[in-house]
Design an enzyme around this catalytic site. Structure first.
Site, short mmCIF file in Angstrom:
data_model
loop_
_atom_site.label_atom_id
_atom_site.label_comp_id
_atom_site.label_asym_id
_atom_site.label_seq_id
_atom_site.Cartn_x
_atom_site.Cartn_y
_atom_site.Cartn_z
N HIS A 58 10.30 -27.31 -2.62
CA HIS A 58 11.61 -26.95 -3.15
C HIS A 58 12.11 -27.98 -4.16
CE1 HIS A 58 15.31 -24.57 -2.88
NE2 HIS A 58 15.96 -25.70 -3.01
N SER A 103 17.38 -19.79 -5.91
CA SER A 103 17.11 -18.92 -4.76
C SER A 103 17.77 -19.47 -3.51
CB SER A 103 15.59 -18.84 -4.53
OG SER A 103 15.08 -20.11 -4.18
N HIS A 104 18.16 -18.58 -2.62
CA HIS A 104 18.60 -18.96 -1.28
C HIS A 104 17.98 -17.98 -0.29
CE1 HIS A 104 21.90 -21.79 0.28
NE2 HIS A 104 21.07 -22.46 -0.46
N HIS A 106 15.35 -18.32 2.11
CA HIS A 106 15.13 -18.68 3.51
C HIS A 106 16.43 -18.80 4.30
CE1 HIS A 106 11.33 -19.85 1.55
NE2 HIS A 106 10.79 -19.52 2.70
N ASP A 275 25.37 -32.51 -8.55
CA ASP A 275 25.81 -31.89 -7.32
C ASP A 275 24.86 -32.23 -6.19
OD1 ASP A 275 23.70 -29.94 -8.13
OD2 ASP A 275 24.48 -28.84 -6.40
N GLU A 319 22.86 -31.24 3.89
CA GLU A 319 23.12 -30.41 2.72
C GLU A 319 24.50 -29.77 2.81
OE1 GLU A 319 19.83 -27.80 1.98
OE2 GLU A 319 18.40 -29.45 1.87
N ASP A 493 14.81 -18.48 -14.91
CA ASP A 493 13.99 -17.64 -14.04
C ASP A 493 13.99 -18.17 -12.62
OD1 ASP A 493 12.20 -19.81 -13.96
OD2 ASP A 493 10.92 -18.98 -15.51
N ASN A 531 13.90 -21.97 -11.24
CA ASN A 531 13.68 -22.38 -9.87
C ASN A 531 12.38 -21.75 -9.39
OD1 ASN A 531 14.55 -21.20 -6.75
ND2 ASN A 531 14.51 -23.37 -7.10
N SER A 533 10.55 -20.65 -5.80
CA SER A 533 10.71 -20.46 -4.36
C SER A 533 9.40 -19.93 -3.81
CB SER A 533 11.85 -19.49 -4.06
OG SER A 533 11.93 -19.23 -2.67
#
Length: 707
Positions: A58, A103-104, A106, A275, A319, A493, A531, A533
């Site tokens: 990641h 992406s989120h 998982h 961030d 996180e 992307d 990103n 994933s």
């Protein structure tokens, strides 16, 4: 200690010794052995957690980094390419558009509402940490079989989370896509894209400078939520993970953070801003130091805690959401803290930049971790993939011939059930939102210009031919933008794939990246951010390869943008070659696509079009029906063969009767076939002798598909 100056290339280890434990940290046994050799000792628990997070797929892209270098990332408009929080391109008038997709997947599989919500929060921070105000959100969502109750649980949770966070923070969700395939069962794809606008001189990076300058942690207090999330997202067994990996978002706090961070940039006291996303304080501090070629010292005893008893391990890897790390000029600490206090936000000095090239973690006066920055960034191994194409080519899909059945099908029916939950008009700059045009369109304050935004990817095409499927995704995005008159300026992307250690997935990934590179070069559009994933699998079964394309275009005069809806008495014209109806992969010719896009932009710029819609999923019949639904106006069409062919490089446009000859002449100049196929009007959709249906009846079927 001597550290490698060139990337370490490893072959995939077959050694499974203690692999289960190391996998929890995102590490392989061979990687751990390499770390020990580089350090000359074994890492302690805090160091192992930091290394595992930074070496996870990641954060490090260790299986994809070599491929990503082949992508086109430069161009005359590019202000910031890959390597920062987001990409940025010059759109004229002293303005930059900033864009990023993440992406989120998982987290959303574990807890769909918070997984999707915090995905939105994270991508917003990626954009405003660059100094840009977020102006639009776009999403791309994939789910399993819609008849499965688990799929509907995930679907409603994800849509609810996206709507909740975006609506609360006040950023419009203006476009997106939702598709279903059994291959996504248990592993949904949740990709969120954000677009922002900033004056070019206000752009800021996350590059450390000035040894001795202090680091301030701003925003929410730190808790245990999201602990080791980066390693979780890089694990080939996500079902073994626990609820604690999913963060909990607070959009109202993030709204304060957004406004306070944009305002503090006006003071000139902030040097860099980053961030806290994947790997939390570890990645934000280490990456900032690495970009500047410096070191960093963090004292976790100064980190504001939401709950008592957090260990250094937990504070470095939490996180928790709505947090930012700011590097400010020495001596300005009190001023910056007062600024954030006016927004009811904590701002605490937790460390400083050093010149020794190390990350040093203190717990008050005790050193609990000390690692070379290079070991966490530049010295992460890169893997040589071992691709192996499939032994059997997938059979082609039968061409459908039933318009009613197609309109009711999960992949083609109305998405109103989703986007009616999103505020698509907040900020009052949305010209065309969901369902109104081939791409979303927003006006840019203070100018006549507009932004067009779209996302595209067809997993069915990807499964058959990943290279051509990726090319098709880029081509369709360009076509969507061209239909509203926009020139593409940048791509972001999100490459969603299974386990890259498996030959089939390695082949899919390699072929898809090659296809993206070829198409983006042909269309002269750079990929400025993105990103990767990986490890998207359920019970050892990978998802369909899904390289989602997010594309942004510029319209010189936003008043020219064309919608999709038919108008009464308009002439309906088909641009592009007639469909062939061949089985297998639809016809795709990138040169044809380029000529079509040029023609569409010319027609829009000369005010010759009343509407424009590209022909894609479901073919000509579906595109015609969607144009009817947008305004309730029917159509009479003469073409009645190959109505459901998905051959690419085609668009339906309408014009005034007196403009037909001009459209044909310009089509001839661009070498694009132009054919008048009918007229708009009435309340029925009549296509030759094949279809004769009321628009209202068809729309009711379409609207009820997933109601």
């Amino acid at each position: 200690m001597s550290l490698a100056t060139t990337p370490l290339i490893l072959s995939l280890s077959k050694d499974r010794t203690d692999e289960h434990r190391l996998r929890a940290f995102g590490l392989l046994p061979a990687e751990y052995e390499h770390i020990v050799r580089r350090l000359g000792r074994e890492p302690n628990d805090v160091e192992l957690g930091m290394l595992g997070a930074m070496w996870s797929e990641h954060c490090s892209y260790k299986h994809s980094r070599r491929l990503l270098r082949t992508l086109p990332t430069n161009g005359p408009r590019v202000l910031q390419g890959p390597g920062e929080n987001a990409g940025a391109v010059d759109i004229g008038d002293g303005l930059a558009v900033v864009l990023k997709m993440e992406s989120h997947n998982h987290p959303s599989a574990v807890e769909p509402f918070q997984g999707a919500a915090t995905g939105v929060g994270g991508i917003l921070r990626d954009v405003f940490t660059m100094g840009a105000r977020p102006v639009a959100m776009v999403d791309s969502l994939r789910f399993g079989d819609p008849t499965d109750p688990r799929t509907m649980h995930l679907l409603h949770g994800v849509i609810g989370g996206i709507g909740h966070y975006g609506n609360c923070i006040g950023v419009p969700t203006v476009a997106g896509e939702i598709s279903f395939d059994p291959g996504y069962a248990g592993n949904p794809i949740v990709n969120a894209m954000c677009v922002g606008i900033a004056p070019i001189e206000r752009l800021i990076t996350a590059r450390a400078s000035g040894p001795g300058n202090p680091l301030l942690l701003v925003g929410a207090d730190t808790g245990r939520d999201g602990l080791q999330g980066a390693a979780f997202a890089s694990n080939d067994d996500p079902e073994a993970s626990h609820r604690g990996v999913v963060q909990v978002g607070n959009p109202f706090l993030e709204k304060l953070l957004l406004e306070a961070c944009l305002a503090v940039l006006e003071t000139g006291d902030v040097i860099a801003m980053q961030d806290l996303g994947a790997a939390g304080l570890t990645s934000s501090s280490v990456e900032m130091a690495a970009r500047g070629g410096l070191g960093v010292e963090i004292d976790v005893s100064r980190v504001p805690q939401r709950e008592t008893g957090l260990s250094p391990f937990e504070m470095m890897l939490s996180e928790s959401q709505e947090r930012m790390l700011l590097l400010v000029r020495s001596g300005s600490e009190a001023t910056v803290k007062r600024h954030f206090a006016r927004w009811d936000l904590h701002a605490e000095v937790i460390g400083r930049v050093t010149d020794d090239g190390l990350v040093r973690v203190l717990d008050d006066c005790e050193t609990v971790a000390e690692l070379p920055i290079a070991l966490l960034t530049d010295d992460v191994p890169e893997y040589e993939l071992q691709p192996g194409p499939p032994a059997v080519v997938l059979p082609h899909r039968d061409s459908p011939t039933d318009l009613r059945a197609l309109l009711a099908s999960p992949n083609l029916c109305s998405r109103r059930f989703a986007y009616r939950q999103y505020d698509s008009t907040v900020q009052a700059n949305t010209v065309f939102g969901p369902g109104q045009a081939a791409a979303a369109v927003l006006r840019i304050d203070g100018t006549r210009k507009g932004l067009a935004v779209t996302t595209d990817c067809n997993p069915h095409y990807m499964l058959r031919d990943p290279r051509r499927g990726a090319q098709q995704a880029v081509a369709e995005a360009v076509r969507n933008l061209a239909c509203v008159g926009a020139t593409p300026v940048a791509v972001t992307d999100c490459l969603n794939f299974g386990n890259p250690e498996k030959p089939l997935v390695a082949w899919q990934l390699s072929e898809a990246v090659a296809g993206l590179a070829e198409a983006c070069r042909l269309f002269d559009v750079p990929i400025v951010s993105g990103n990767v994933s990986l490890y998207n699998e359920t019970a050892g079964r990978p998802i369909p390869p899904t390289p989602t394309i997010g594309m942004v275009g510029v319209i010189d005069d936003v008043s020219l943008a064309a919608p999709i809806g038919f108008r009464d008495k308009a002439v309906i014209v088909l641009l592009g070659l007639p469909a062939e109806g061949r089985p297998g992969f639809p016809r795709l010719d990138l040169q044809e696509e380029r000529r079509l896009a040029n023609l569409l932009r010319t027609l829009v710029s000369r005010r010759l079009l009343l509407s424009a819609q590209d022909v894609s999923d479901g073919g000509l019949a579906i595109a015609l029906a969607e144009c009817c639904f947008a305004t309730g106006v029917g159509a009479t069409i003469s073409v009645e063969t190959n109505l459901f062919s998905e051959d690419q490089g085609r668009a339906i446009v309408t014009c005034r009767p007196e403009d037909v000859d001009s459209v044909a002449r310009l089509g001839n100049q661009e070498d694009v076939p132009v054919m008048t196929i009918g007229y708009a009007g009435g309340t029925r959709l009549e296509i030759g002798t094949a279809i004769d249906e009321s628009v209202a009846g068809l729309e009711a079927i379409w609207a009820a598909g997933l109601a």
